[in-house]
Design an enzyme around this catalytic site. Structure first.
Site, PDB file in Angstrom:
ATOM      1  N   SER A   1       0.829  -1.209   0.000  1.00 49.31           N
ATOM      2  CA  SER A   1       0.000   0.000   0.000  1.00 49.31           C
ATOM      3  C   SER A   1       0.864   1.259   0.000  1.00 49.31           C
ATOM      4  O   SER A   1       2.020   1.244   0.435  1.00 49.31           O
ATOM      5  CB  SER A   1      -0.906   0.014   1.231  1.00 49.31           C
TER       6      SER A   1
HETATM    7  C1  SAM Z   1      -3.144  -4.369  -0.319  1.00 44.13           C
HETATM    8  S1  SAM Z   1      -2.535  -5.965   0.041  1.00 44.13           S
HETATM    9  C2  SAM Z   1      -1.905  -5.826   1.674  1.00 44.13           C
HETATM   10  C3  SAM Z   1      -0.906  -4.741   1.855  1.00 44.13           C
HETATM   11  C4  SAM Z   1      -0.137  -4.785   3.131  1.00 44.13           C
HETATM   12  N1  SAM Z   1      -0.992  -4.702   4.293  1.00 44.13           N
HETATM   13  C5  SAM Z   1       0.828  -3.609   3.118  1.00 44.13           C
HETATM   14  O1  SAM Z   1       0.550  -2.612   3.752  1.00 44.13           O
HETATM   15  O2  SAM Z   1       1.825  -3.666   2.451  1.00 44.13           O
HETATM   16  C6  SAM Z   1      -4.024  -6.898   0.329  1.00 44.13           C
HETATM   17  C7  SAM Z   1      -3.800  -8.351   0.633  1.00 44.13           C
HETATM   18  O3  SAM Z   1      -5.017  -8.906   1.107  1.00 44.13           O
HETATM   19  C8  SAM Z   1      -5.004 -10.273   0.815  1.00 44.13           C
HETATM   20  N2  SAM Z   1      -6.363 -10.826   0.950  1.00 44.13           N
HETATM   21  C9  SAM Z   1      -7.382 -10.775   0.081  1.00 44.13           C
HETATM   22  N3  SAM Z   1      -8.464 -11.399   0.570  1.00 44.13           N
HETATM   23  C10 SAM Z   1      -8.116 -11.867   1.792  1.00 44.13           C
HETATM   24  C11 SAM Z   1      -8.805 -12.606   2.795  1.00 44.13           C
HETATM   25  N4  SAM Z   1     -10.060 -13.006   2.635  1.00 44.13           N
HETATM   26  N5  SAM Z   1      -8.139 -12.920   3.936  1.00 44.13           N
HETATM   27  C12 SAM Z   1      -6.837 -12.544   4.111  1.00 44.13           C
HETATM   28  N6  SAM Z   1      -6.135 -11.842   3.191  1.00 44.13           N
HETATM   29  C13 SAM Z   1      -6.772 -11.498   2.050  1.00 44.13           C
HETATM   30  C14 SAM Z   1      -4.426 -10.318  -0.590  1.00 44.13           C
HETATM   31  O4  SAM Z   1      -3.879 -11.601  -0.885  1.00 44.13           O
HETATM   32  C15 SAM Z   1      -3.384  -9.204  -0.546  1.00 44.13           C
HETATM   33  O5  SAM Z   1      -2.095  -9.711  -0.343  1.00 44.13           O
END
Ligand code: SAM
Length: 407
Positions: free
Chosen positions: A76
């Site tokens: 992000s």
């Molecule tokens: C925007 S990224 C995370 C960024 C991270 N928090 C950072 O700040 O760098 C969103 C993540 O959510 C995960 N995701 C999507 N659906 C999910 C779920 N149901 N449970 C857990 N993780 C999930 C995706 O695989 C992805 O890696």
């Protein structure tokens, strides 16, 4: 993913980034500032990422796409990471859950809650968790964060209760498991999708419901797993075969076949008289339309369509019977900024344009100069206590409300 960099240079870049985040009000506390000064962002990015992007204020980095090219995982942007950390109102010693991993934000969380705190970071994708684990290891944080593969919809068995839960993936609803694992006075920060428009909302629990503390504009990758949603998409072909798409969140109007051939009709325009100064955000107008305009949808257009070639249109539309209208801007008279209006197609294009313009005017009267507040009432809470001036949106596991304070 371990980058070899000039440590002095990246330390300087962190200082510059922190200064900008402070100036813009995204960092407000010394604890979040210290975390941003300490954690080397580049260690959590793909090796070839330009440092100007790594330390950009609002640059996210996509790390995984699906077969259609849609971003499924990303690091992000710094501004929203900082803002969400502030909205979580963390203190040393707290226990916090991050939904959606990658390692970087988890490292910031670990810095803020300190050695007496606990950070659990989950992701549905094992590859993301592997990458997060090795990057956290590389900066010596592996003992401070528990990373694991889990679908957030089901919570994290054996963990919690959490003082704060930060969701970093677009959520259509508040999963009951999050509320079960949140302390009675806990904070939930999440990008909530409201009829196709997303706001990061900081909520604090207040008895049986959640009350918003503040919001921020940002976009996030979509939720996967049990909490995922499938939009309804209506494709409108132009005579050239290129397409304009209308995407509905939940309630697509019945009888959409009335829009067949609509792009072959003459376009009409209706202007609202409502103006905005150049450079001023009108993101809340999108939110207003998402809540109050019947037939609201997102609009996208293939390159080469007449619509794509037009200037100053925004990807929001309303459908009314055999017509649709989309949000447009034109220069206002006498340097008064820009004027909002609607451009429309179809036999009922005039009706659709009038409906959109009516809502633009309503936003100008009642929403333009204030910021909304939200509350979330999970199923089983007492809806009789919902404020009479709030508007309600149904979700699967409860209801969401919005209120616009009177000026
Ligand atoms: C925007 S990224 C995370 C960024 C991270 N928090 C950072 O700040 O760098 C969103 C993540 O959510 C995960 N995701 C999507 N659906 C999910 C779920 N149901 N449970 C857990 N993780 C999930 C995706 O695989 C992805 O890696």
């Amino acid at each position: 993913m371990v980058q070899v960099v000039d440590a002095e240079r990246t330390a300087e870049m962190r200082d510059v980034l922190v200064a900008e985040l402070r100036t813009q009000g995204m960092i407000m506390s010394d604890a979040v500032e210290a975390a941003f000064r300490r954690v080397p962002r580049e260690q959590f990015m793909p090796d070839d990422t330009d440092l100007a992007v790594v330390y950009g204020y609002d640059r996210s980095v996509v790390t995984k796409r699906d077969g259609h090219g849609r971003a499924m995982s990303s690091v992000s942007a710094a501004y929203i990471q900082a803002r969400m950390l502030e909205l979580a109102d963390l203190r040393p010693g707290m226990t916090v859950l991050e939904v959606g991993s990658g390692g970087l934000n988890a490292a910031y969380l670990a810095e803020v809650v300190g050695s007496q705190g606990r950070v659990v970071s989950i992701d549905i994708d094992p590859e993301v968790i592997d990458r997060a684990a090795s990057a956290l290891d590389a900066i010596g944080h592996s003992s401070r964060v528990r990373v694991l593969v889990a679908d957030a919809e089901r919570g994290v068995p054996g963990e919690g209760p959490f003082d704060a839960i930060i969701v970093t993936v677009g959520a259509w609803d508040v999963a009951p498991a999050w509320l079960r694992q949140l302390r009675p006075d806990g904070v939930l920060v999440l990008p909530l999708i409201m009829n196709n428009v997303t706001r990061v909302i900081g909520f604090r629990r207040d008895g049986d419901h959640l009350v918003s503390t503040a919001t921020e504009v940002a976009g996030f990758v979509p939720m996967q797993g049990d909490g995922s949603r499938t939009d309804q998409v209506l494709e409108l072909p132009e005579p050239s075969g290129r397409k304009v798409r209308l995407t509905f969140d939940s309630d697509a109007p019945a009888n959409m076949s009335q829009l067949d051939g609509v792009l072959a009709t003459d376009q009409i325009e209706v202007w609202s008289g409502v103006t905005i100064e150049h450079g001023v955000s009108f993101a809340d107008l999108h939110l207003w339309l998402a809540w109050y305009a019947d037939g609201f949808c997102r609009l996208s257009a293939d390159e080469g369509t007449a619509l794509a070639a037009q200037k100053r249109w925004f990807p929001f539309a309303v459908v009314q019977e055999a017509g649709f209208a989309y949000l447009a801007l034109r220069d206002a008279l006498e340097g008064a900024g820009a004027e909002f209006g609607a451009r429309a197609y179809g036999a009922d294009g005039q009706v659709a344009a009038a409906a959109m313009v009516e809502q633009i005017r309503a936003w100008d009267r009642e929403g333009h100069r204030t910021s909304p507040t939200f509350a979330y009432w999970p199923t089983g809470s007492d809806p009789a206590r919902i404020s009479a001036d709030a508007t309600v949106m149904d979700k699967t596991h409860g209801v969401l409300t919005i209120s616009w304070p009177r000026e």
